[in-house]
Design an enzyme around this catalytic site. Sequence first.
Site, PDB file in Angstrom:
ATOM      1  N   THR A  30     -21.711  -3.274 -31.885  1.00 22.88           N
ATOM      2  CA  THR A  30     -21.607  -4.009 -30.617  1.00 22.88           C
ATOM      3  C   THR A  30     -20.651  -5.186 -30.837  1.00 22.88           C
ATOM      4  O   THR A  30     -19.448  -5.023 -30.752  1.00 22.88           O
ATOM      5  CB  THR A  30     -22.984  -4.472 -30.109  1.00 22.88           C
ATOM      6  OG1 THR A  30     -23.682  -5.150 -31.155  1.00 22.88           O
ATOM      7  CG2 THR A  30     -23.811  -3.290 -29.646  1.00 22.88           C
ATOM      8  N   LYS A  82     -25.732  -1.715 -38.230  1.00 21.82           N
ATOM      9  CA  LYS A  82     -24.986  -2.580 -37.330  1.00 21.82           C
ATOM     10  C   LYS A  82     -25.790  -3.848 -37.112  1.00 21.82           C
ATOM     11  O   LYS A  82     -27.021  -3.854 -37.194  1.00 21.82           O
ATOM     12  CB  LYS A  82     -24.677  -1.893 -35.999  1.00 21.82           C
ATOM     13  CG  LYS A  82     -25.864  -1.550 -35.112  1.00 21.82           C
ATOM     14  CD  LYS A  82     -26.437  -2.657 -34.262  1.00 21.82           C
ATOM     15  CE  LYS A  82     -25.367  -3.378 -33.466  1.00 21.82           C
ATOM     16  NZ  LYS A  82     -26.032  -4.532 -32.711  1.00 21.82           N
ATOM     17  N   THR A 123     -31.227  -8.169 -34.445  1.00 20.63           N
ATOM     18  CA  THR A 123     -30.543  -7.192 -33.578  1.00 20.63           C
ATOM     19  C   THR A 123     -29.765  -6.331 -34.481  1.00 20.63           C
ATOM     20  O   THR A 123     -28.591  -6.525 -34.679  1.00 20.63           O
ATOM     21  CB  THR A 123     -29.551  -7.792 -32.606  1.00 20.63           C
ATOM     22  OG1 THR A 123     -30.266  -8.419 -31.617  1.00 20.63           O
ATOM     23  CG2 THR A 123     -28.778  -6.752 -31.834  1.00 20.63           C
ATOM     24  N   GLU A 172     -22.098 -13.717 -36.081  1.00 20.27           N
ATOM     25  CA  GLU A 172     -21.116 -14.045 -35.040  1.00 20.27           C
ATOM     26  C   GLU A 172     -20.484 -15.407 -35.288  1.00 20.27           C
ATOM     27  O   GLU A 172     -21.150 -16.436 -35.270  1.00 20.27           O
ATOM     28  CB  GLU A 172     -21.797 -13.993 -33.672  1.00 20.27           C
ATOM     29  CG  GLU A 172     -22.150 -12.564 -33.296  1.00 20.27           C
ATOM     30  CD  GLU A 172     -23.090 -12.442 -32.109  1.00 20.27           C
ATOM     31  OE1 GLU A 172     -23.157 -11.348 -31.530  1.00 20.27           O
ATOM     32  OE2 GLU A 172     -23.764 -13.420 -31.778  1.00 20.27           O
ATOM     33  N   ASN A 177     -21.332 -15.587 -27.659  1.00 17.40           N
ATOM     34  CA  ASN A 177     -22.558 -15.377 -26.901  1.00 17.40           C
ATOM     35  C   ASN A 177     -22.469 -15.897 -25.475  1.00 17.40           C
ATOM     36  O   ASN A 177     -23.168 -15.413 -24.586  1.00 17.40           O
ATOM     37  CB  ASN A 177     -23.738 -16.002 -27.643  1.00 17.40           C
ATOM     38  CG  ASN A 177     -24.146 -15.145 -28.830  1.00 17.40           C
ATOM     39  OD1 ASN A 177     -24.811 -14.144 -28.672  1.00 17.40           O
ATOM     40  ND2 ASN A 177     -23.712 -15.530 -30.019  1.00 17.40           N
ATOM     41  N   SER A 184     -19.546 -10.887 -20.033  1.00 19.87           N
ATOM     42  CA  SER A 184     -18.337 -10.948 -19.224  1.00 19.87           C
ATOM     43  C   SER A 184     -17.100 -10.528 -20.000  1.00 19.87           C
ATOM     44  O   SER A 184     -16.084 -10.243 -19.422  1.00 19.87           O
ATOM     45  CB  SER A 184     -18.127 -12.362 -18.685  1.00 19.87           C
ATOM     46  OG  SER A 184     -18.101 -13.299 -19.743  1.00 19.87           O
TER      47      SER A 184
END
Length: 412
Positions: free
Chosen positions: A160, A186, A197, A284, A407, A412
């Site tokens: 993702t 992942k 996650t 991230e 995040n 979007s």
Amino acid sequence: MKPDSNVSPLAPEAFPQLPEIAGVEAAIGRAGFYKHERPDLLLIRCAPGTRAAGVFTTNAVGSAPTDWCKQALAATRGNARGLLVNAGCANSFTGPAGDAACKRALEAAGEKLGAPAREMLAASTGVIGVVLDDAKIVSALPRMDLAPVRWPDAAAAIMTTDTFPKGAGANCMIDGVNVSIAGIAKGSGMIAPNMATMLAFVFTDAALSAPILKTLLKAETETSFNAVTVDGDRSTNDCVLLFATGQAKVPPIADASDERLADFRAALSRVLADLAIQIVRDGEGATKLVAVNVEGAVNDASAKAIARTICESPLVKTAVAGEDANWGRIVMAIGRADEPVKKEMIAVRFGDLYAARDGMVSAEYDEAAMSTYMKRQELEITVTVGPGIGRARMYTCDLTKRYVEINGDYRS
């Protein structure tokens, strides 16, 4: 397999060479869960006789695929003929509609593999609160050709916000028989113990029963996927699935504690730990990988609670991002973990450099040496909290402006 830009600076130079697992085939496709062109669907076929076990998120909301897997593994006593994974839609918090969509997708996948849906396992990752559009999967399946697994492609199909595909493998012996282990995972954000996650799928050609697989997986998860945290958020969809195809004819083993499994258990531990640390490397916006060690706690559980508090402190993580050895923030985190500590014995060390010792700033504290150490990409922080025998080791990463950007823009 890496994207052209925004790849984590902590990414490995190349995807590792993983062993081929007899009895496993894969097909990769695009169902269209993303607006841009990219694979988002992975189908795995396992040989008849394959056994499986899973460890799942403790998030109370859960998801349709995790619920399905728990029920299927219990109902079939671990028989597993296939796995269907989609990226781009978590199918979590979707009620009966999500459950039905999961079932229809697995029925279609099982039909393609010649396996009943009850022996199919599922995993999904993506946005929460959106019902899986199983029609997209049903439409994509006929275009997907099964072949020997291309591990880098399989790992890329389930990403993702990941910036690189993750894989690990090992070879070992069970009672004189050579067996192989290969796994992909992942995960990048929404990562915390119990679990994160993250999705991980590990395959071996060993012949092991589902109860043995479950015992080994649960134990080794504690020091791998349950020992990493990126941001402290535990997802609804996390799972680790371990499959044993039985193609390597291992002599019968009845108990997970059998000494003949020692080499296999060590190899499995290495594979799971490798995958877990790769997830933290891809946190991230991460620019630093941090190992946090806690020593001297009253027991291991207390040590792990303290380590997790340090790892998940935004103040500690932003200091690391700024390459600032602000050890006072670590002392703060130790104290707010609400675990027994001996204040007068607290010590904080960055690598071999002591910042605090015996409950106060260290007499050998060297700001310049600390600043130099903090510029490294991989850091080791060790704290002593008392005279006990409790110990723990956890991994985390820094918290950067990029994490907020990723995040903030996720949908979007």
